[in-house]
Design a protein around this motif. Structure first.
Motif, PDB file in Angstrom:
ATOM      1  N   ARG A  71      43.756  89.789  28.526  1.00 42.79           N
ATOM      2  CA  ARG A  71      42.897  90.236  27.670  1.00 42.79           C
ATOM      3  C   ARG A  71      42.026  88.996  27.375  1.00 42.79           C
ATOM      4  O   ARG A  71      40.527  89.210  27.262  1.00 42.79           O
ATOM      5  CB  ARG A  71      43.509  90.619  26.213  1.00 42.79           C
ATOM      6  N   HIS A  72      42.469  87.774  27.152  1.00 42.68           N
ATOM      7  CA  HIS A  72      41.783  86.871  26.713  1.00 42.68           C
ATOM      8  C   HIS A  72      40.773  86.439  27.667  1.00 42.68           C
ATOM      9  O   HIS A  72      39.417  86.068  27.551  1.00 42.68           O
ATOM     10  CB  HIS A  72      42.813  85.481  26.536  1.00 42.68           C
ATOM     11  N   CYS A  73      41.083  86.570  29.218  1.00 43.15           N
ATOM     12  CA  CYS A  73      40.168  86.352  30.209  1.00 43.15           C
ATOM     13  C   CYS A  73      38.924  87.290  30.083  1.00 43.15           C
ATOM     14  O   CYS A  73      37.799  87.008  30.319  1.00 43.15           O
ATOM     15  CB  CYS A  73      40.887  86.412  31.474  1.00 43.15           C
ATOM     16  N   TRP A  74      39.290  88.442  29.979  1.00 48.25           N
ATOM     17  CA  TRP A  74      38.380  89.660  29.908  1.00 48.25           C
ATOM     18  C   TRP A  74      37.402  89.604  28.691  1.00 48.25           C
ATOM     19  O   TRP A  74      36.303  89.418  28.832  1.00 48.25           O
ATOM     20  CB  TRP A  74      39.108  91.016  29.834  1.00 48.25           C
ATOM     21  N   VAL A  75      37.991  89.118  27.471  1.00 48.97           N
ATOM     22  CA  VAL A  75      37.023  89.003  26.304  1.00 48.97           C
ATOM     23  C   VAL A  75      36.270  87.850  26.488  1.00 48.97           C
ATOM     24  O   VAL A  75      34.823  87.943  26.182  1.00 48.97           O
ATOM     25  CB  VAL A  75      37.850  88.856  25.168  1.00 48.97           C
TER      26      VAL A  75
ATOM     27  N   ARG B  77      35.507  99.395  29.091  1.00 52.02           N
ATOM     28  CA  ARG B  77      36.956  99.608  28.454  1.00 52.02           C
ATOM     29  C   ARG B  77      37.842  99.171  29.419  1.00 52.02           C
ATOM     30  O   ARG B  77      37.855  99.924  30.581  1.00 52.02           O
ATOM     31  CB  ARG B  77      36.980 101.131  27.944  1.00 52.02           C
ATOM     32  N   ILE B  78      38.880  98.298  29.265  1.00 49.69           N
ATOM     33  CA  ILE B  78      39.914  97.872  30.277  1.00 49.69           C
ATOM     34  C   ILE B  78      41.314  98.564  29.508  1.00 49.69           C
ATOM     35  O   ILE B  78      41.754  98.018  28.334  1.00 49.69           O
ATOM     36  CB  ILE B  78      40.037  96.723  30.610  1.00 49.69           C
ATOM     37  N   THR B  79      41.902  99.423  30.243  1.00 47.66           N
ATOM     38  CA  THR B  79      43.315  99.635  29.918  1.00 47.66           C
ATOM     39  C   THR B  79      44.322  98.999  31.271  1.00 47.66           C
ATOM     40  O   THR B  79      43.975  99.238  32.325  1.00 47.66           O
ATOM     41  CB  THR B  79      43.809 101.189  29.918  1.00 47.66           C
ATOM     42  N   SER B  80      44.993  97.837  30.618  1.00 46.15           N
ATOM     43  CA  SER B  80      45.736  97.301  31.663  1.00 46.15           C
ATOM     44  C   SER B  80      47.226  97.703  31.554  1.00 46.15           C
ATOM     45  O   SER B  80      47.692  97.733  30.473  1.00 46.15           O
ATOM     46  CB  SER B  80      45.677  95.816  31.559  1.00 46.15           C
ATOM     47  N   ILE B  81      47.960  98.119  32.633  1.00 46.55           N
ATOM     48  CA  ILE B  81      49.299  98.450  32.674  1.00 46.55           C
ATOM     49  C   ILE B  81      50.080  97.539  33.582  1.00 46.55           C
ATOM     50  O   ILE B  81      49.800  97.740  34.757  1.00 46.55           O
ATOM     51  CB  ILE B  81      49.494 100.029  33.095  1.00 46.55           C
ATOM     52  N   ASP B  82      50.870  96.872  32.843  1.00 47.55           N
ATOM     53  CA  ASP B  82      51.758  95.937  33.421  1.00 47.55           C
ATOM     54  C   ASP B  82      53.269  96.132  33.466  1.00 47.55           C
ATOM     55  O   ASP B  82      53.628  96.860  32.536  1.00 47.55           O
ATOM     56  CB  ASP B  82      51.415  94.520  32.984  1.00 47.55           C
TER      57      ASP B  82
ATOM     58  N   PHE C 246      28.637  87.255  29.139  1.00 45.32           N
ATOM     59  CA  PHE C 246      27.766  88.040  29.776  1.00 45.32           C
ATOM     60  C   PHE C 246      26.881  89.273  28.723  1.00 45.32           C
ATOM     61  O   PHE C 246      26.444  90.059  29.293  1.00 45.32           O
ATOM     62  CB  PHE C 246      27.853  88.660  31.332  1.00 45.32           C
ATOM     63  N   ASN C 247      27.418  89.208  27.431  1.00 44.45           N
ATOM     64  CA  ASN C 247      26.936  90.082  26.581  1.00 44.45           C
ATOM     65  C   ASN C 247      27.213  91.648  26.980  1.00 44.45           C
ATOM     66  O   ASN C 247      26.564  92.323  26.837  1.00 44.45           O
ATOM     67  CB  ASN C 247      25.650  89.698  26.317  1.00 44.45           C
ATOM     68  N   VAL C 248      28.640  91.745  27.428  1.00 41.19           N
ATOM     69  CA  VAL C 248      28.677  93.069  27.873  1.00 41.19           C
ATOM     70  C   VAL C 248      29.842  93.613  26.486  1.00 41.19           C
ATOM     71  O   VAL C 248      30.735  93.193  26.411  1.00 41.19           O
ATOM     72  CB  VAL C 248      29.445  93.274  29.174  1.00 41.19           C
ATOM     73  N   PRO C 249      29.573  94.928  26.142  1.00 42.85           N
ATOM     74  CA  PRO C 249      30.323  95.251  25.134  1.00 42.85           C
ATOM     75  C   PRO C 249      31.759  95.500  25.534  1.00 42.85           C
ATOM     76  O   PRO C 249      31.792  96.075  26.710  1.00 42.85           O
ATOM     77  CB  PRO C 249      29.690  96.445  24.424  1.00 42.85           C
ATOM     78  N   PHE C 250      32.847  95.176  24.957  1.00 41.66           N
ATOM     79  CA  PHE C 250      34.132  95.559  25.487  1.00 41.66           C
ATOM     80  C   PHE C 250      35.237  95.713  24.488  1.00 41.66           C
ATOM     81  O   PHE C 250      35.172  95.554  23.419  1.00 41.66           O
ATOM     82  CB  PHE C 250      34.639  94.011  26.090  1.00 41.66           C
ATOM     83  N   GLU C 251      36.195  96.566  25.105  1.00 42.64           N
ATOM     84  CA  GLU C 251      37.545  96.819  24.560  1.00 42.64           C
ATOM     85  C   GLU C 251      38.701  96.865  25.274  1.00 42.64           C
ATOM     86  O   GLU C 251      38.529  97.185  26.513  1.00 42.64           O
ATOM     87  CB  GLU C 251      37.171  98.410  23.969  1.00 42.64           C
ATOM     88  N   TYR C 252      39.643  96.316  24.968  1.00 43.13           N
ATOM     89  CA  TYR C 252      40.664  96.047  25.917  1.00 43.13           C
ATOM     90  C   TYR C 252      42.101  96.403  25.251  1.00 43.13           C
ATOM     91  O   TYR C 252      42.172  96.691  24.011  1.00 43.13           O
ATOM     92  CB  TYR C 252      40.911  94.521  26.054  1.00 43.13           C
ATOM     93  N   HIS C 253      42.718  97.437  26.263  1.00 40.18           N
ATOM     94  CA  HIS C 253      44.023  97.890  25.754  1.00 40.18           C
ATOM     95  C   HIS C 253      45.033  97.674  26.567  1.00 40.18           C
ATOM     96  O   HIS C 253      45.054  97.940  27.875  1.00 40.18           O
ATOM     97  CB  HIS C 253      44.049  99.284  25.669  1.00 40.18           C
ATOM     98  N   GLY C 254      45.955  96.665  26.446  1.00 37.96           N
ATOM     99  CA  GLY C 254      47.128  96.294  27.307  1.00 37.96           C
ATOM    100  C   GLY C 254      48.324  96.996  27.213  1.00 37.96           C
ATOM    101  O   GLY C 254      48.827  97.162  25.843  1.00 37.96           O
ATOM    102  N   MET C 255      49.102  97.389  28.050  1.00 40.10           N
ATOM    103  CA  MET C 255      50.366  97.896  28.098  1.00 40.10           C
ATOM    104  C   MET C 255      51.434  97.243  29.022  1.00 40.10           C
ATOM    105  O   MET C 255      51.000  96.894  29.922  1.00 40.10           O
ATOM    106  CB  MET C 255      50.319  99.415  28.401  1.00 40.10           C
ATOM    107  N   THR C 256      52.746  97.004  28.493  1.00 39.92           N
ATOM    108  CA  THR C 256      53.773  96.801  29.397  1.00 39.92           C
ATOM    109  C   THR C 256      54.609  97.966  29.482  1.00 39.92           C
ATOM    110  O   THR C 256      55.629  97.966  28.203  1.00 39.92           O
ATOM    111  CB  THR C 256      54.504  95.410  28.884  1.00 39.92           C
TER     112      THR C 256
END
Length: 154
Positions: free
Chosen positions: A74-78, A53-58, A84-94
């Motif tokens: 988010r697109h890059c992370w996904v 899980r990635i939470t990105s705060i910009d 690499f078949n890693v389960p993933f969830e992204y939450h981006g904030m500005t």
């Protein structure tokens, strides 16, 4: 990859050795590409990859489209996690870092929690003569969320 990114990746791998869920809160999350080696190594764990899980705060920057910046990250992370078949969830904030509420971070009790800030903390004002310094507010936020590890590069 520079030495600080290598050190960050190795530290995260050490803390997440047996984790089933890994949550990285990244202050200034535009640099997803630096973490491709982390995702690759997570995918090769004998026990399988954790849910990442990635939470990105910009920072909200005038003249730029902050949502477009978050979307590119988010697109890059996904794409990397799919590769690499890693389960993933992204939450981006500005938003201003000092205005982040811990509830916005959606922290789960069962995850290894990593907070990172690489090379951008100097943009947070240090009004040490003020009672409520923005930099102090961010540091207090990090202390309140109590990560397993805080990685800071300046």
């Amino acid at each position: 990859m520079n030495a600080s990114h290598y050190y960050a990746i190795q530290t995260i791998l050490e803390f997440a050795k047996q984790a089933t869920s890994l949550h990285i809160i990244q202050f200034g999350g535009r640099r997803a590409i630096h973490f491709m080696p982390l995702i690759q190594q997570l995918s090769q764990r004998p026990c399988g990859p954790p849910k990442l899980r990635i939470t990105s705060i910009d920072f909200p920057e005038q003249g730029f489209e902050p949502t477009a910046i978050v979307e590119r990250a988010r697109h890059c992370w996904v794409n990397c996690c799919k590769k690499f078949n890693v389960p993933f969830e992204y939450h981006g904030m500005t938003q201003k870092w000092e205005a982040v509420d811990p509830e916005d971070l959606k922290i789960h009790k069962d995850e290894v929690l990593v907070v990172m800030c690489s090379y951008l903390f100097h943009y947070v004002m240090d009004d040490s003569f003020l009672e409520n310094s923005p930099r102090d507010a961010v540091l207090k936020l990090i202390k309140r969320i109590n990560p397993d590890v805080f990685l800071h590069a300046i």
